[in-house]
Design a protein around this motif. Structure first.
Motif, PDB file in Angstrom:
ATOM      1  N   GLU A 303       0.825  -1.197   0.000  1.00 48.81           N
ATOM      2  CA  GLU A 303       0.000   0.000   0.000  1.00 48.81           C
ATOM      3  C   GLU A 303       0.870   1.262   0.000  1.00 48.81           C
ATOM      4  O   GLU A 303       0.616   2.226  -0.722  1.00 48.81           O
ATOM      5  CB  GLU A 303      -0.877  -0.020   1.245  1.00 48.81           C
ATOM      6  CG  GLU A 303      -2.184   0.689   1.096  1.00 48.81           C
ATOM      7  CD  GLU A 303      -3.067   0.376   2.274  1.00 48.81           C
ATOM      8  OE1 GLU A 303      -3.035   1.174   3.218  1.00 48.81           O
ATOM      9  OE2 GLU A 303      -3.748  -0.653   2.269  1.00 48.81           O
ATOM     10  N   GLY A 306       2.408   1.548  -3.281  1.00 46.27           N
ATOM     11  CA  GLY A 306       1.339   1.907  -4.207  1.00 46.27           C
ATOM     12  C   GLY A 306       1.101   3.411  -4.183  1.00 46.27           C
ATOM     13  O   GLY A 306       0.877   4.034  -5.222  1.00 46.27           O
ATOM     14  N   THR A 307       1.182   3.997  -2.985  1.00 48.30           N
ATOM     15  CA  THR A 307       1.052   5.446  -2.866  1.00 48.30           C
ATOM     16  C   THR A 307       2.128   6.149  -3.681  1.00 48.30           C
ATOM     17  O   THR A 307       1.857   7.145  -4.362  1.00 48.30           O
ATOM     18  CB  THR A 307       1.184   5.850  -1.386  1.00 48.30           C
ATOM     19  OG1 THR A 307       0.348   5.012  -0.622  1.00 48.30           O
ATOM     20  CG2 THR A 307       0.788   7.299  -1.187  1.00 48.30           C
ATOM     21  N   PHE A 309       3.611   5.002  -6.293  1.00 52.48           N
ATOM     22  CA  PHE A 309       3.280   4.849  -7.715  1.00 52.48           C
ATOM     23  C   PHE A 309       2.200   5.847  -8.129  1.00 52.48           C
ATOM     24  O   PHE A 309       2.307   6.509  -9.174  1.00 52.48           O
ATOM     25  CB  PHE A 309       2.808   3.411  -7.978  1.00 52.48           C
ATOM     26  CG  PHE A 309       2.518   3.134  -9.418  1.00 52.48           C
ATOM     27  CD1 PHE A 309       3.555   2.941 -10.311  1.00 52.48           C
ATOM     28  CD2 PHE A 309       1.229   3.101  -9.887  1.00 52.48           C
ATOM     29  CE1 PHE A 309       3.298   2.701 -11.649  1.00 52.48           C
ATOM     30  CE2 PHE A 309       0.961   2.866 -11.225  1.00 52.48           C
ATOM     31  CZ  PHE A 309       2.007   2.669 -12.102  1.00 52.48           C
ATOM     32  N   ILE A 310       1.167   5.972  -7.288  1.00 53.64           N
ATOM     33  CA  ILE A 310       0.079   6.910  -7.592  1.00 53.64           C
ATOM     34  C   ILE A 310       0.628   8.336  -7.659  1.00 53.64           C
ATOM     35  O   ILE A 310       0.283   9.112  -8.555  1.00 53.64           O
ATOM     36  CB  ILE A 310      -1.021   6.807  -6.518  1.00 53.64           C
ATOM     37  CG1 ILE A 310      -1.651   5.434  -6.536  1.00 53.64           C
ATOM     38  CG2 ILE A 310      -2.071   7.880  -6.727  1.00 53.64           C
ATOM     39  CD1 ILE A 310      -2.462   5.110  -7.743  1.00 53.64           C
ATOM     40  N   THR A 313       2.422   8.833 -10.842  1.00 52.99           N
ATOM     41  CA  THR A 313       1.466   8.943 -11.951  1.00 52.99           C
ATOM     42  C   THR A 313       0.784  10.304 -11.940  1.00 52.99           C
ATOM     43  O   THR A 313       0.596  10.931 -12.990  1.00 52.99           O
ATOM     44  CB  THR A 313       0.401   7.835 -11.847  1.00 52.99           C
ATOM     45  OG1 THR A 313       1.058   6.625 -11.515  1.00 52.99           O
ATOM     46  CG2 THR A 313      -0.332   7.675 -13.137  1.00 52.99           C
ATOM     47  N   LEU A 314       0.419  10.766 -10.732  1.00 48.61           N
ATOM     48  CA  LEU A 314      -0.191  12.097 -10.627  1.00 48.61           C
ATOM     49  C   LEU A 314       0.770  13.162 -11.130  1.00 48.61           C
ATOM     50  O   LEU A 314       0.361  14.129 -11.781  1.00 48.61           O
ATOM     51  CB  LEU A 314      -0.557  12.394  -9.175  1.00 48.61           C
ATOM     52  CG  LEU A 314      -1.847  11.803  -8.644  1.00 48.61           C
ATOM     53  CD1 LEU A 314      -2.083  12.263  -7.229  1.00 48.61           C
ATOM     54  CD2 LEU A 314      -2.999  12.229  -9.521  1.00 48.61           C
TER      55      LEU A 314
ATOM     56  N   LEU B  18      -5.869  18.313  -6.030  1.00 47.97           N
ATOM     57  CA  LEU B  18      -5.958  16.947  -6.548  1.00 47.97           C
ATOM     58  C   LEU B  18      -5.363  15.957  -5.549  1.00 47.97           C
ATOM     59  O   LEU B  18      -5.926  14.883  -5.291  1.00 47.97           O
ATOM     60  CB  LEU B  18      -5.208  16.868  -7.874  1.00 47.97           C
ATOM     61  CG  LEU B  18      -5.389  15.603  -8.700  1.00 47.97           C
ATOM     62  CD1 LEU B  18      -6.834  15.437  -9.080  1.00 47.97           C
ATOM     63  CD2 LEU B  18      -4.528  15.652  -9.941  1.00 47.97           C
ATOM     64  N   PHE B  22      -7.162  12.791  -3.524  1.00 50.21           N
ATOM     65  CA  PHE B  22      -6.687  11.409  -3.433  1.00 50.21           C
ATOM     66  C   PHE B  22      -6.476  10.988  -1.985  1.00 50.21           C
ATOM     67  O   PHE B  22      -6.763   9.857  -1.611  1.00 50.21           O
ATOM     68  CB  PHE B  22      -5.383  11.237  -4.218  1.00 50.21           C
ATOM     69  CG  PHE B  22      -5.618  10.759  -5.607  1.00 50.21           C
ATOM     70  CD1 PHE B  22      -5.746   9.426  -5.891  1.00 50.21           C
ATOM     71  CD2 PHE B  22      -5.732  11.667  -6.636  1.00 50.21           C
ATOM     72  CE1 PHE B  22      -5.988   8.987  -7.171  1.00 50.21           C
ATOM     73  CE2 PHE B  22      -5.973  11.245  -7.917  1.00 50.21           C
ATOM     74  CZ  PHE B  22      -6.101   9.898  -8.183  1.00 50.21           C
ATOM     75  N   ILE B  98      -7.803  -0.396  -1.088  1.00 51.07           N
ATOM     76  CA  ILE B  98      -7.312   0.948  -1.417  1.00 51.07           C
ATOM     77  C   ILE B  98      -6.566   1.032  -2.754  1.00 51.07           C
ATOM     78  O   ILE B  98      -6.829   1.940  -3.543  1.00 51.07           O
ATOM     79  CB  ILE B  98      -6.474   1.492  -0.247  1.00 51.07           C
ATOM     80  CG1 ILE B  98      -7.419   1.896   0.866  1.00 51.07           C
ATOM     81  CG2 ILE B  98      -5.623   2.667  -0.670  1.00 51.07           C
ATOM     82  CD1 ILE B  98      -6.767   2.443   2.068  1.00 51.07           C
ATOM     83  N   PRO B  99      -5.624   0.096  -3.056  1.00 53.75           N
ATOM     84  CA  PRO B  99      -4.923   0.228  -4.349  1.00 53.75           C
ATOM     85  C   PRO B  99      -5.875   0.258  -5.541  1.00 53.75           C
ATOM     86  O   PRO B  99      -5.700   1.072  -6.456  1.00 53.75           O
ATOM     87  CB  PRO B  99      -4.021  -1.007  -4.382  1.00 53.75           C
ATOM     88  CG  PRO B  99      -3.777  -1.328  -2.969  1.00 53.75           C
ATOM     89  CD  PRO B  99      -5.047  -0.993  -2.259  1.00 53.75           C
ATOM     90  N   MET B 102      -7.496   3.589  -5.797  1.00 52.33           N
ATOM     91  CA  MET B 102      -6.579   4.612  -6.308  1.00 52.33           C
ATOM     92  C   MET B 102      -6.409   4.486  -7.818  1.00 52.33           C
ATOM     93  O   MET B 102      -6.354   5.491  -8.529  1.00 52.33           O
ATOM     94  CB  MET B 102      -5.227   4.508  -5.607  1.00 52.33           C
ATOM     95  CG  MET B 102      -5.278   4.986  -4.176  1.00 52.33           C
ATOM     96  SD  MET B 102      -3.697   5.502  -3.541  1.00 52.33           S
ATOM     97  CE  MET B 102      -2.924   3.961  -3.225  1.00 52.33           C
ATOM     98  N   LEU B 103      -6.359   3.224  -8.301  1.00 50.96           N
ATOM     99  CA  LEU B 103      -6.218   3.042  -9.751  1.00 50.96           C
ATOM    100  C   LEU B 103      -7.451   3.572 -10.478  1.00 50.96           C
ATOM    101  O   LEU B 103      -7.341   4.217 -11.525  1.00 50.96           O
ATOM    102  CB  LEU B 103      -5.980   1.567 -10.086  1.00 50.96           C
ATOM    103  CG  LEU B 103      -4.568   1.079  -9.779  1.00 50.96           C
ATOM    104  CD1 LEU B 103      -4.422  -0.381 -10.153  1.00 50.96           C
ATOM    105  CD2 LEU B 103      -3.543   1.897 -10.535  1.00 50.96           C
ATOM    106  N   ILE B 106      -7.094   7.236 -10.665  1.00 51.02           N
ATOM    107  CA  ILE B 106      -6.193   7.666 -11.750  1.00 51.02           C
ATOM    108  C   ILE B 106      -6.931   7.647 -13.078  1.00 51.02           C
ATOM    109  O   ILE B 106      -6.835   8.587 -13.886  1.00 51.02           O
ATOM    110  CB  ILE B 106      -4.968   6.723 -11.805  1.00 51.02           C
ATOM    111  CG1 ILE B 106      -4.050   6.972 -10.614  1.00 51.02           C
ATOM    112  CG2 ILE B 106      -4.201   6.901 -13.098  1.00 51.02           C
ATOM    113  CD1 ILE B 106      -3.217   8.203 -10.703  1.00 51.02           C
ATOM    114  N   VAL B 109      -9.078  10.601 -13.388  1.00 54.17           N
ATOM    115  CA  VAL B 109      -8.321  11.822 -13.689  1.00 54.17           C
ATOM    116  C   VAL B 109      -8.016  11.893 -15.187  1.00 54.17           C
ATOM    117  O   VAL B 109      -8.202  12.930 -15.828  1.00 54.17           O
ATOM    118  CB  VAL B 109      -7.009  11.871 -12.869  1.00 54.17           C
ATOM    119  CG1 VAL B 109      -6.195  13.079 -13.263  1.00 54.17           C
ATOM    120  CG2 VAL B 109      -7.309  11.919 -11.398  1.00 54.17           C
TER     121      VAL B 109
END
Lengths: 323, 221
Positions: A303, A306-307, A309-310, A313-314, B18, B22, B98-99, B102-103, B106, B109
């Motif tokens: 997790e 993963g944050t 990665f997010i 990406t953002l 943004l 998130f 959660i992952p 989040m995907l 994305i 967005v």
């Protein structure tokens, strides 16, 4: 005459810096951590003494250890040192920097990690295998995020060559870029995971169940262990310098900016000064994070990464949306 | 140059909004959600003030001050008192995967960027590039309302959606007319009180704020 040998001298100075300053950075982080917890320190130079002591000791090899186990420390050390020759730590004029871009750099770190994991499994102990499996799990999540975060910087600078990225970032006009801020946050999280710092791994643990990196090198001794430890220290140094080069590049020599702009050897003292200053601050930041956070359960790590990665990406998306 | 720098600042603030959207998606603790929501309101208010300053539109200052008063102080305070009275402050919500959330976020967005790119080509406003972020914030607020099960968190998702709408108004047309904005602000305030009453009603009827309980329509099953 110096003009002709100048690139070689710069490269030599840089590699020597990476080799010699890495234990100092680790010593600095440990000392800061001791101070923040009210303990007395072993001194800034304890990592050097550790390495010297390990070099003078004999090697104990497991009976069933194969050549992989013996070769791994040299491969890991070599790959990490190679990465140190590529990243513009003090100057962008290093000749080896032109041979590899940022993707190759990530691959070099991956080679080092792959061999560490193989060596962890080679001796056939339970802990080594467990450490390797955990390391690979962390790697499989951290590497895409690392690439994403680096690619965001590449997008902004329109290049994957690190020297070119540093040049564009430090000489261009000052622009507020949210994409770089996101990429930096993501990079910082990944760097904590990659260098085995607290939220993901504990560098000073001796409790077997929580170890990742320590578990893999548990079977090593003597000069093999010294090389592995030294490579680990260099990895921390290199990730800090890479973060500096990509996100705070002001002051790296040989760029023609207003700071340390002199291309010759005269620019080096200023470059050293800025590097030391920024690394010292990086050490303070690491200690802040490490004292503020507890080590995570291993199943929370996906997790956490993963944050990262997010965030990367953002960063990439906000480059397209906002810039 | 002045305008260019203001555009950069609104860009950074849009990125922060943004980010908070998130963060709301992944935060498990209710007090954490309130803090993030207050931060989102603060960024919104600053961005309205910056746009007002660089375009010389006075009424944006008023809506910025309204946002500051309502969304940074009043609404989080009301929700805080509610949470305190309902004694759910210790509750840590089980969020579904959660992952994955989040995907999906994305993807939303990217979708809103794609949707707003024609508008971006046509518009000449300084804030045109933040429209995608505004739409994305609306979408993420909706996503939060879908994925959460606790009534209070759903309300926070709804309020964050409203934040997105306000931001869209600022970025697409330099804010709505002042009368409309005052009306919306009043509505939100009234809504917060009504939510409070509803929370207590839900609580006394179902003994929980988990809206899953509300799916049981019959006494026996």
């Amino acid at each position: 005459m110096t003009g002709q040998f100048y690139p070689a001298i710069i490269e030599g100075v840089q590699v020597a810096t990476v080799l010699l300053a890495a234990p100092l950075l680790v010593g600095w982080v440990r000392a800061l951590k001791c101070w923040s917890q009210g303990r007395s320190t072993a001194g800034l130079f304890q990592p050097y003494r550790d390495i010297l002591r390990l070099f003078s000791k004999d090697i104990v090899l497991a009976e069933n250890a194969s050549w992989v186990f013996r070769a791994a420390p040299y491969v890991v050390f070599g790959a990490t040192l190679m990465a140190g020759a590529i990243i513009p730590v003090i100057s962008v004029k290093a000749p080896l920097a032109a041979t590899a871009d940022v993707i190759a750099l990530v691959a070099l770190f991956a080679i080092a990690r792959f061999f560490t994991a193989l060596a962890g499994m080679d001796a056939g102990t339970a802990f080594g295998g467990m450490g390797s499996s955990r390391e690979m799990m962390v790697a499989s999540l951290a590497e895409p995020a690392l690439l994403m975060s680096v690619f965001t910087v590449s997008l902004v600078t329109r290049s994957t060559s690190i020297t070119e990225m540093v040049r564009v970032l430090s000489t261009g006009p000052f622009v507020l870029r949210p994409s770089l801020a996101f990429a930096f946050l993501s990079f910082a999280i990944i760097a904590m995971a990659e260098t085995g710092r607290v939220p993901v791994d504990n560098p000073s643990t001796h409790l077997e169940l929580t170890m990742i990196h320590e578990a893999m090198i548990l079977e090593y001794s003597g000069r093999h262990l010294a090389l592995m430890e030294w490579a680990g220290m260099m990895k921390l140094f290199l990730f800090s310098s890479l973060a500096i080069a990509l996100f705070f590049p002001w002051g790296i020599a040989g760029m023609g900016g207003w700071l340390a702009g002199t291309a010759g050897l005269a620019g080096l003292p200023a470059a050293f000064f800025f590097l030391a200053l920024k690394l010292a601050l990086a050490g303070v930041a690491i200690v802040f994070v490490e004292t503020g956070l507890a080590k995570m359960r291993i199943f929370r790590v996906p997790e956490f990464l993963g944050t990262a990665f997010i965030l990367a990406t953002l960063g990439m998306l906000s480059y397209f949306m906002l810039e | 140059m002045e305008n260019g720098f203001a555009a950069q600042i609104t860009g950074v603030l849009a990125a922060l909004i943004l980010l908070t959207a998130f963060a709301l998606l992944v935060q498990r603790r209710i007090y954490g959600l309130l803090h993030i929501f207050a931060w989102q309101g603060l960024f919104l208010s600053i961005s309205a003030a910056v746009v007002g300053y660089s375009t010389g539109l006075r009424h944006l200052y008023i809506s910025s001050a309204l946002t500051l008063a309502l969304k940074v102080f009043a609404l989080p305070y009301i929700l805080y008192v509610l949470i305190h009275r309902l004694k759910i402050q210790k509750e840590v919500e089980e969020v579904v995967n959660i992952p994955t959330t989040m995907l999906i976020g994305i993807a939303l967005v990217i979708f809103s960027y794609h949707l707003t790119s024609p508008v971006r080509e046509l518009s000449t406003l300084m804030t045109r590039s933040t429209l995608a972020v505004a739409l994305a914030t609306v979408m993420l607020g909706l996503l939060m309302m879908i994925t959460r099960r606790n009534a209070v968190t759903q309300i926070i998702g709804f309020l964050s959606l409203e934040n997105g709408l306000f931001f869209a108004a600022t970025s697409a047309t330099y804010g709505m007319p002042l009368v409309v904005e005052l009306g919306v602000a009043l509505d939100i305030l009234i809504a917060a009180f009504i939510f409070g009453i509803f929370f207590f009603q839900i609580r006394t009827t179902f003994d929980s704020l988990d809206i899953k309980e509300m799916e049981k329509l019959k006494e026996e099953d």
